[in-house]
Design a protein around this motif. Structure first.
Motif, PDB file in Angstrom:
ATOM      1  N   GLY A 183       0.454  -1.254  -0.265  1.00  0.00           N
ATOM      2  CA  GLY A 183      -0.128   0.347   0.501  1.00  0.00           C
ATOM      3  C   GLY A 183       0.946   1.392   0.143  1.00  0.00           C
ATOM      4  O   GLY A 183       0.148   2.314   0.029  1.00  0.00           O
ATOM      5  N   GLU A 184       2.101   1.383   0.062  1.00  0.00           N
ATOM      6  CA  GLU A 184       2.802   2.053   0.050  1.00  0.00           C
ATOM      7  C   GLU A 184       4.094   2.303  -0.561  1.00  0.00           C
ATOM      8  O   GLU A 184       5.417   2.642  -0.857  1.00  0.00           O
ATOM      9  CB  GLU A 184       3.613   2.150   1.069  1.00  0.00           C
ATOM     10  CG  GLU A 184       3.070   2.846   2.443  1.00  0.00           C
ATOM     11  CD  GLU A 184       3.396   2.417   3.807  1.00  0.00           C
ATOM     12  OE1 GLU A 184       4.331   2.784   4.004  1.00  0.00           O
ATOM     13  OE2 GLU A 184       2.656   2.633   5.069  1.00  0.00           O
ATOM     14  N   SER A 346      10.622   0.972   6.859  1.00  0.00           N
ATOM     15  CA  SER A 346       9.890   1.746   6.291  1.00  0.00           C
ATOM     16  C   SER A 346       9.946   3.395   6.614  1.00  0.00           C
ATOM     17  O   SER A 346      10.736   3.548   7.613  1.00  0.00           O
ATOM     18  CB  SER A 346       8.453   1.149   7.099  1.00  0.00           C
ATOM     19  OG  SER A 346       7.905   1.892   8.209  1.00  0.00           O
ATOM     20  N   LEU A 347       9.611   3.889   6.058  1.00  0.00           N
ATOM     21  CA  LEU A 347       9.511   5.242   5.985  1.00  0.00           C
ATOM     22  C   LEU A 347       8.834   5.699   7.579  1.00  0.00           C
ATOM     23  O   LEU A 347       8.968   6.843   8.343  1.00  0.00           O
ATOM     24  CB  LEU A 347       8.425   6.048   4.752  1.00  0.00           C
ATOM     25  CG  LEU A 347       8.427   7.485   4.508  1.00  0.00           C
ATOM     26  CD1 LEU A 347       9.420   7.947   4.329  1.00  0.00           C
ATOM     27  CD2 LEU A 347       7.967   8.358   3.754  1.00  0.00           C
ATOM     28  N   ASP A 348       7.474   5.739   7.623  1.00  0.00           N
ATOM     29  CA  ASP A 348       7.212   5.443   9.064  1.00  0.00           C
ATOM     30  C   ASP A 348       8.594   5.623   9.842  1.00  0.00           C
ATOM     31  O   ASP A 348       8.331   6.546  11.310  1.00  0.00           O
ATOM     32  CB  ASP A 348       5.640   4.658   9.566  1.00  0.00           C
ATOM     33  CG  ASP A 348       4.577   5.126   7.957  1.00  0.00           C
ATOM     34  OD1 ASP A 348       5.091   6.108   8.037  1.00  0.00           O
ATOM     35  OD2 ASP A 348       3.326   4.222   8.305  1.00  0.00           O
TER      36      ASP A 348
END
Length: 371
Positions: A183-184, A346-348
């Motif tokens: 989803g990303e 991940s970016l988060d």
């Protein structure tokens, strides 16, 4: 027996040098053209890089070879150029290897690398084996400098002034990005690289700028891509930009070059680095140079920031690495190269780390301003 081996090694080096000279100078009509051919040869640079311990982890050349290299005017003349070449890509922090031996990667990997991420990795050093310990900060000294005589007492030269902006954030390798959870997904321009600033380290820089601004610091965020479309030469292009910013905004005292690291095992699996306090938060590492006069002040600033962060977030920071290059950190005594997470994160996770790092950095800077 050892003496014979020494002689054999010396003879091998001499023979190789003769063969190389013969190959390089083949076709030269006179001494001048032969000298020009030697100057243009890439092998001269490679030999100097070898002697400078850039092609091997240690100086493993035989003594006769090292002496020959040290006495070569051609190689000595190229030393400044090689020092500049060392700054093309930051060499990553050496970390204790887990069972499947992840290794740091410095150059972009071939396109199409879609290997699944490896399990999370928390890089935490608890003893001084191979490190220099300063308070709670562990330093991997991979430079030719010594830390003797540097007083790490929390003080440093950099201080914010009244002029704006006070802080410059940029990204020499702005296309560096992170793994893509479902989803990303993003459009990649290489292995874990993208021109999409909303998901790359530029987005991490946005978060860092937001946090610093919240502490009353005036921040300029340069969101340009200096490594796209070409990776090589990014540091030179970023250097030109910094010079222009410094001329236009003399109040800049702190320069943050924000990157992300990359750790992979032999099978190409990317590791994520996470804190032990929060498995959803990436780790951060500082890479400092030492090839200019006054580098000690930058290191003192880096150690002060990392010590402060370690007190509240014990495993947020990976060991600090000191290397021979300058990484454009010589412009101010408050310049840092900051690696937020790794390609496997991940970016988060990287954003959470940038938020915590920004808070600690701002607290250190504003405390200095209050003195």
């Amino acid at each position: 027996m050892k003496k014979n081996r020494w002689r054999q090694g010396a003879a091998s080096v001499a023979a190789a040098a003769v063969l190389w000279l013969a190959a390089v100078c083949a076709g030269s009509d006179d001494l001048a053209s032969a000298a020009a051919a030697v100057r243009q040869s890439e092998l001269a640079r490679c030999l100097l890089q070898w002697e400078l311990a850039d092609l091997l982890p240690t100086d493993s050349l035989p003594l006769p070879a090292l002496l020959a290299l040290g006495q070569s005017p051609q190689l000595l003349a190229a030393q400044e150029e090689i020092s500049r070449m060392q700054a093309v890509s930051p060499e990553k922090t050496e970390t204790p290897a887990p069972p499947d031996e992840p290794v740091a990667q410095d150059e972009p990997q071939p396109d199409g690398d879609t290997a699944e991420p490896a399990p999370p990795l928390s890089v935490v050093v608890t003893d001084e084996n191979g490190y220099i310990r300063v308070g709670d900060v562990f330093i991997k000294n991979a430079s030719r400098q010594t830390l003797d005589g540097i007083r790490f007492d929390g003080t440093f030269a950099a201080a914010p002034g009244d002029e704006s902006p006070q802080v410059l954030i940029l990204h020499t390798h702005g296309s560096e990005a992170y793994t893509m959870p479902a989803g990303e997904e993003y459009v990649d321009t290489g292995s874990f690289r993208t021109a999409d600033a909303s998901v790359s380290v530029i987005r991490v820089g946005d978060e860092l700028a937001r946090v610093l601004s919240g502490y009353g610091l005036s921040v300029l965020h340069d969101r340009a891509l200096y490594d796209d479309p070409e990776y090589n030469g990014a540091y030179y292009r970023a250097e030109d930009a910094i010079e222009e910013y410094m001329a236009k905004y003399p109040g800049i005292r702190f320069i943050l070059d924000v990157h992300r690291d990359a750790l992979e095992d032999k099978a190409g699996h990317q590791y994520k680095v996470v804190t032990r306090e929060d498995p959803d938060c990436a780790q951060v590492s500082l890479v400092m140079g030492s090839s200019w006069e006054g580098w000690q002040e930058n290191l003192k600033f880096a150690v002060a920031v990392q010590q402060h962060l370690t007190e509240s977030h014990p495993t947020l920071m990976r060991p600090l690495t000191l290397r021979n290059s300058d990484y454009n950190e010589y412009f101010t005594t408050g310049s840092l190269l900051v690696e937020v997470g790794a390609a496997g994160n991940s970016l988060d996770e990287a954003l959470k780390a940038a938020h915590l790092f920004g808070q600690g950095l701002a607290e250190v800077i504003t405390a200095k301003a209050a003195q």
